[in-house]
Design a protein around this motif. Structure first.
Motif, PDB file in Angstrom:
ATOM      1  N   MET A  71       0.788  -1.307   0.071  1.00 14.48           N
ATOM      2  CA  MET A  71       0.031  -0.126   0.036  1.00 14.48           C
ATOM      3  C   MET A  71       0.958   1.217   0.012  1.00 14.48           C
ATOM      4  SD  MET A  71      -2.709   1.273   3.005  1.00 14.48           S
ATOM      5  CE  MET A  71      -1.385   1.829   4.066  1.00 14.48           C
ATOM      6  N   THR A  72       0.628   2.368  -0.665  1.00 15.50           N
ATOM      7  CA  THR A  72       1.089   3.325  -0.808  1.00 15.50           C
ATOM      8  C   THR A  72       0.235   4.256  -0.096  1.00 15.50           C
ATOM      9  OG1 THR A  72       2.273   2.817  -2.845  1.00 15.50           O
ATOM     10  CG2 THR A  72       2.104   5.282  -2.404  1.00 15.50           C
ATOM     11  N   THR A  73       0.939   5.354   0.706  1.00 12.87           N
ATOM     12  CA  THR A  73       0.222   6.329   1.382  1.00 12.87           C
ATOM     13  C   THR A  73      -0.642   7.356   0.610  1.00 12.87           C
ATOM     14  OG1 THR A  73       0.264   8.090   3.309  1.00 12.87           O
ATOM     15  CG2 THR A  73       2.193   7.655   1.688  1.00 12.87           C
ATOM     16  N   SER A  74      -1.804   7.532   1.022  1.00 13.10           N
ATOM     17  CA  SER A  74      -2.601   8.511   0.154  1.00 13.10           C
ATOM     18  C   SER A  74      -2.322  10.252   0.565  1.00 13.10           C
ATOM     19  CB  SER A  74      -3.822   8.222   0.374  1.00 13.10           C
ATOM     20  OG  SER A  74      -4.328   8.064   1.755  1.00 13.10           O
ATOM     21  N   LEU A  75      -1.449  10.371   1.924  1.00 10.85           N
ATOM     22  CA  LEU A  75      -1.083  11.464   2.335  1.00 10.85           C
ATOM     23  C   LEU A  75      -0.585  12.435   1.158  1.00 10.85           C
ATOM     24  CD1 LEU A  75       0.164  10.549   5.762  1.00 10.85           C
ATOM     25  CD2 LEU A  75      -1.914  11.735   5.404  1.00 10.85           C
ATOM     26  N   PRO A  76      -0.912  13.518   1.221  1.00 10.87           N
ATOM     27  CA  PRO A  76      -0.294  14.538   0.183  1.00 10.87           C
ATOM     28  C   PRO A  76       1.228  14.950   0.417  1.00 10.87           C
ATOM     29  CG  PRO A  76      -1.674  15.700   1.911  1.00 10.87           C
ATOM     30  CD  PRO A  76      -1.740  14.412   2.251  1.00 10.87           C
ATOM     31  N   LYS A  77       1.773  15.331  -0.668  1.00 14.81           N
ATOM     32  CA  LYS A  77       3.217  15.667  -0.627  1.00 14.81           C
ATOM     33  C   LYS A  77       3.085  17.331  -0.832  1.00 14.81           C
ATOM     34  CE  LYS A  77       5.613  11.899  -2.541  1.00 14.81           C
ATOM     35  NZ  LYS A  77       6.685  11.292  -3.775  1.00 14.81           N
ATOM     36  N   GLY A  78       4.066  17.838  -0.368  1.00 11.98           N
ATOM     37  CA  GLY A  78       3.723  19.487  -0.752  1.00 11.98           C
ATOM     38  C   GLY A  78       3.599  20.386   0.736  1.00 11.98           C
ATOM     39  N   SER A  79       3.039  21.431   0.558  1.00 10.54           N
ATOM     40  CA  SER A  79       2.783  22.409   1.765  1.00 10.54           C
ATOM     41  C   SER A  79       1.569  22.229   2.127  1.00 10.54           C
ATOM     42  CB  SER A  79       2.942  23.816   1.027  1.00 10.54           C
ATOM     43  OG  SER A  79       2.635  24.696   2.249  1.00 10.54           O
ATOM     44  N   ILE A  80       1.260  21.792   3.288  1.00 12.74           N
ATOM     45  CA  ILE A  80       0.137  21.601   4.315  1.00 12.74           C
ATOM     46  C   ILE A  80       0.085  22.724   4.963  1.00 12.74           C
ATOM     47  CG2 ILE A  80      -1.198  20.161   5.684  1.00 12.74           C
ATOM     48  CD1 ILE A  80       0.366  17.548   4.488  1.00 12.74           C
ATOM     49  N   VAL A  81      -1.001  23.555   5.015  1.00  8.42           N
ATOM     50  CA  VAL A  81      -0.950  24.700   5.926  1.00  8.42           C
ATOM     51  C   VAL A  81      -1.576  24.198   7.527  1.00  8.42           C
ATOM     52  CG1 VAL A  81      -3.224  25.499   5.270  1.00  8.42           C
ATOM     53  CG2 VAL A  81      -1.742  27.146   6.324  1.00  8.42           C
ATOM     54  N   ALA A  82      -0.827  24.807   8.332  1.00 10.91           N
ATOM     55  CA  ALA A  82      -1.269  24.601   9.727  1.00 10.91           C
ATOM     56  C   ALA A  82      -2.311  25.754   9.967  1.00 10.91           C
ATOM     57  CB  ALA A  82      -0.153  24.530  10.751  1.00 10.91           C
ATOM     58  N   LEU A  83      -3.781  25.582   9.600  1.00  9.07           N
ATOM     59  CA  LEU A  83      -4.678  26.675   9.578  1.00  9.07           C
ATOM     60  C   LEU A  83      -4.764  27.276  10.978  1.00  9.07           C
ATOM     61  CD1 LEU A  83      -6.315  27.872   7.168  1.00  9.07           C
ATOM     62  CD2 LEU A  83      -8.142  26.533   8.253  1.00  9.07           C
ATOM     63  N   VAL A  84      -4.848  28.657  10.899  1.00  8.43           N
ATOM     64  CA  VAL A  84      -5.280  29.431  12.102  1.00  8.43           C
ATOM     65  C   VAL A  84      -6.687  29.254  12.340  1.00  8.43           C
ATOM     66  CG1 VAL A  84      -3.515  31.077  11.835  1.00  8.43           C
ATOM     67  CG2 VAL A  84      -5.695  31.616  11.214  1.00  8.43           C
ATOM     68  N   THR A  85      -7.160  29.304  13.535  1.00  6.81           N
ATOM     69  CA  THR A  85      -8.933  29.317  13.803  1.00  6.81           C
ATOM     70  C   THR A  85      -9.127  30.919  13.868  1.00  6.81           C
ATOM     71  OG1 THR A  85      -8.886  27.172  14.839  1.00  6.81           O
ATOM     72  CG2 THR A  85     -10.574  28.543  15.178  1.00  6.81           C
ATOM     73  N   PRO A  86      -9.790  31.364  12.882  1.00  3.76           N
ATOM     74  CA  PRO A  86     -10.139  32.795  13.412  1.00  3.76           C
ATOM     75  C   PRO A  86     -11.520  32.990  14.108  1.00  3.76           C
ATOM     76  CG  PRO A  86     -11.059  31.954  11.010  1.00  3.76           C
ATOM     77  CD  PRO A  86     -10.458  30.762  11.923  1.00  3.76           C
ATOM     78  N   PHE A  87     -11.451  34.084  14.963  1.00  2.00           N
ATOM     79  CA  PHE A  87     -12.359  34.209  15.966  1.00  2.00           C
ATOM     80  C   PHE A  87     -13.166  35.751  15.659  1.00  2.00           C
ATOM     81  CE2 PHE A  87      -9.506  31.780  19.128  1.00  2.00           C
ATOM     82  CZ  PHE A  87     -10.176  30.598  18.877  1.00  2.00           C
ATOM     83  N   CYS A  88     -14.151  35.709  15.961  1.00  2.53           N
ATOM     84  CA  CYS A  88     -14.949  37.011  15.737  1.00  2.53           C
ATOM     85  C   CYS A  88     -14.795  37.696  16.973  1.00  2.53           C
ATOM     86  CB  CYS A  88     -16.531  36.732  15.933  1.00  2.53           C
ATOM     87  SG  CYS A  88     -17.140  35.622  14.452  1.00  2.53           S
ATOM     88  N   ASP A 131     -16.692  38.787  19.313  1.00  2.00           N
ATOM     89  CA  ASP A 131     -17.059  38.268  20.784  1.00  2.00           C
ATOM     90  C   ASP A 131     -16.377  36.927  21.382  1.00  2.00           C
ATOM     91  OD1 ASP A 131     -17.741  36.367  19.055  1.00  2.00           O
ATOM     92  OD2 ASP A 131     -20.126  36.485  19.319  1.00  2.00           O
ATOM     93  N   GLY A 132     -15.389  36.499  20.342  1.00  2.24           N
ATOM     94  CA  GLY A 132     -14.275  35.527  20.753  1.00  2.24           C
ATOM     95  C   GLY A 132     -14.903  33.919  20.165  1.00  2.24           C
ATOM     96  N   SER A 133     -16.273  33.960  19.460  1.00  2.00           N
ATOM     97  CA  SER A 133     -16.384  32.941  19.011  1.00  2.00           C
ATOM     98  C   SER A 133     -15.681  32.488  17.787  1.00  2.00           C
ATOM     99  CB  SER A 133     -18.204  33.098  18.613  1.00  2.00           C
ATOM    100  OG  SER A 133     -18.250  34.027  17.879  1.00  2.00           O
ATOM    101  N   VAL A 134     -15.866  31.235  17.196  1.00  2.00           N
ATOM    102  CA  VAL A 134     -15.278  30.803  15.944  1.00  2.00           C
ATOM    103  C   VAL A 134     -15.742  31.272  14.691  1.00  2.00           C
ATOM    104  CG1 VAL A 134     -14.966  28.817  14.334  1.00  2.00           C
ATOM    105  CG2 VAL A 134     -14.588  28.429  16.995  1.00  2.00           C
ATOM    106  N   ASN A 135     -15.027  31.892  14.127  1.00  2.00           N
ATOM    107  CA  ASN A 135     -15.747  32.779  12.785  1.00  2.00           C
ATOM    108  C   ASN A 135     -15.801  31.878  11.740  1.00  2.00           C
ATOM    109  OD1 ASN A 135     -16.219  34.419  10.539  1.00  2.00           O
ATOM    110  ND2 ASN A 135     -14.830  36.152  11.340  1.00  2.00           N
ATOM    111  N   THR A 136     -17.005  31.168  11.408  1.00  2.00           N
ATOM    112  CA  THR A 136     -16.972  30.240  10.272  1.00  2.00           C
ATOM    113  C   THR A 136     -16.732  30.967   9.142  1.00  2.00           C
ATOM    114  OG1 THR A 136     -19.206  30.060  10.445  1.00  2.00           O
ATOM    115  CG2 THR A 136     -18.278  28.349  11.909  1.00  2.00           C
ATOM    116  N   GLU A 137     -17.373  31.947   8.873  1.00  2.00           N
ATOM    117  CA  GLU A 137     -17.371  32.525   7.444  1.00  2.00           C
ATOM    118  C   GLU A 137     -15.992  32.815   7.121  1.00  2.00           C
ATOM    119  OE1 GLU A 137     -18.960  36.762   5.449  1.00  2.00           O
ATOM    120  OE2 GLU A 137     -19.740  36.113   7.457  1.00  2.00           O
ATOM    121  N   LYS A 138     -15.115  33.251   8.150  1.00  2.00           N
ATOM    122  CA  LYS A 138     -13.924  33.697   7.762  1.00  2.00           C
ATOM    123  C   LYS A 138     -12.983  32.228   7.689  1.00  2.00           C
ATOM    124  CE  LYS A 138     -11.853  36.816   7.668  1.00  2.00           C
ATOM    125  NZ  LYS A 138     -11.784  37.788   6.563  1.00  2.00           N
TER     126      LYS A 138
END
Length: 296
Positions: free
Chosen positions: A1-18, A20-27
């Protein structure tokens, strides 16, 4: 089996907040589109950069679900499901697999740590249950322990454990892990300042904070190396080095969120104990962003 994980640049994404401190899903959705359009090769949500350590379980689920739905299969999404409680980690892993995650990032247990057999079972308990690729996360600066190479060797034989994010900054450790690499088990750099050296040790790419602000450049650096343009990749690594250092002038993700805000991306603030950065550090960061042509 060959891994299906991507090669390249995987972004460690920030969690944007509104405000009021809530998670900003639109962003969050906007950020997914930003990365799809700038050639990022994969997205990691709920990693260290994603601040999940100060988020509730419901907020974690919301962020993961939002990113997976926004990606809509156009870009692989890896979800951080780690915990120092193996039972909690298993529950999260099963939940994110059901949501449609393409892979999972599992951290070594922090604070309580573990002996060798406990460490192996911490990961294999999940690997024996899910059917999506698992990436081990070695970051001793955060957890207080490094995953021993002999443990990585044992885990690398498991068909669902298909990679490691190596974020110790220890090239000797990375070289020892590199002896375990093959089509079924890959390594990612967890440090933006040594992407090219890590690829020289066999890494397939990077899980990157830099990619939050410079996605095309990070993708290009890795792509050049994968296409045998080592000098071109090294040139980009050197060119971006001062910016990379500025992105870690204070504890991650304080500087990268400040950088994104300076760039007009409006990702909001932090939750205590994270706190806005010192003004002198902010000026250094702004200067490096301007030199890189990323803000006015």
């Amino acid at each position: 089996m060959t891994t299906s994980l991507p090669k390249g640049s995987i972004v460690a994404l920030v969690t944007p907040f509104c405000e009021d401190g809530s998670v900003n899903t639109e962003k969050l959705r906007e950020l997914v589109e930003f990365h799809v359009s700038h050639d990022t090769d994969g997205i990691l949500v709920l990693g260290t950069t994603g601040e999940s350590s100060t988020m509730t379980e419901e907020e974690d689920d919301l962020a993961a679900k939002t990113v997976i739905e926004a990606a809509a299969g156009r870009i692989p999404v890896i979800v951080g499901a780690g915990s120092n409680n193996t039972a909690t980690q298993l529950d999260k892993a099963k939940k994110y697999e059901k949501m449609g995650a393409d892979g999972l990032l599992l951290i070594s247990p922090y604070y309580n740590k573990a002996n060798t057999e406990g460490l192996v079972r911490h990961f294999t308990t999940v690997a024996d249950t899910v059917n999506i690729p698992i990436i081990l996360y070695n970051i001793p600066g955060r957890t207080g322990m490094s995953i021993p190479v002999e443990v990585v060797e044992r885990l690398s034989r498991h068909p669902m454990i298909q990679g490691i994010k190596e974020a110790s900054g220890n090239m000797s450790y990375a070289m020892n892990v590199s002896k375990l690499l093959n089509d079924d088990f890959v390594m990612y750099s967890g440090n933006d300042d040594i992407i090219v050296p890590m690829m020289g040790a066999g890494a397939s790419g990077v899980i990157s904070v830099l990619a939050d602000v410079a996605p095309s450049q990070t993708h290009d650096m890795v792509s050049r190396y994968l296409n045998n343009d080592v000098q071109g990749a090294l040139s980009l690594q050197r060119e971006l080095l001062d910016l990379i250092h500025a992105l870690f002038i204070e504890v991650n993700p304080i500087p990268v969120k400040e950088a994104m805000n300076l760039m007009g991306m409006d990702v909001g603030g932090y939750r205590l104990p994270l706190y806005p950065m010192e003004e002198q550090h902010r000026e250094t960061l702004k200067r490096e962003l301007q030199k890189a042509g990323l803000c006015a």
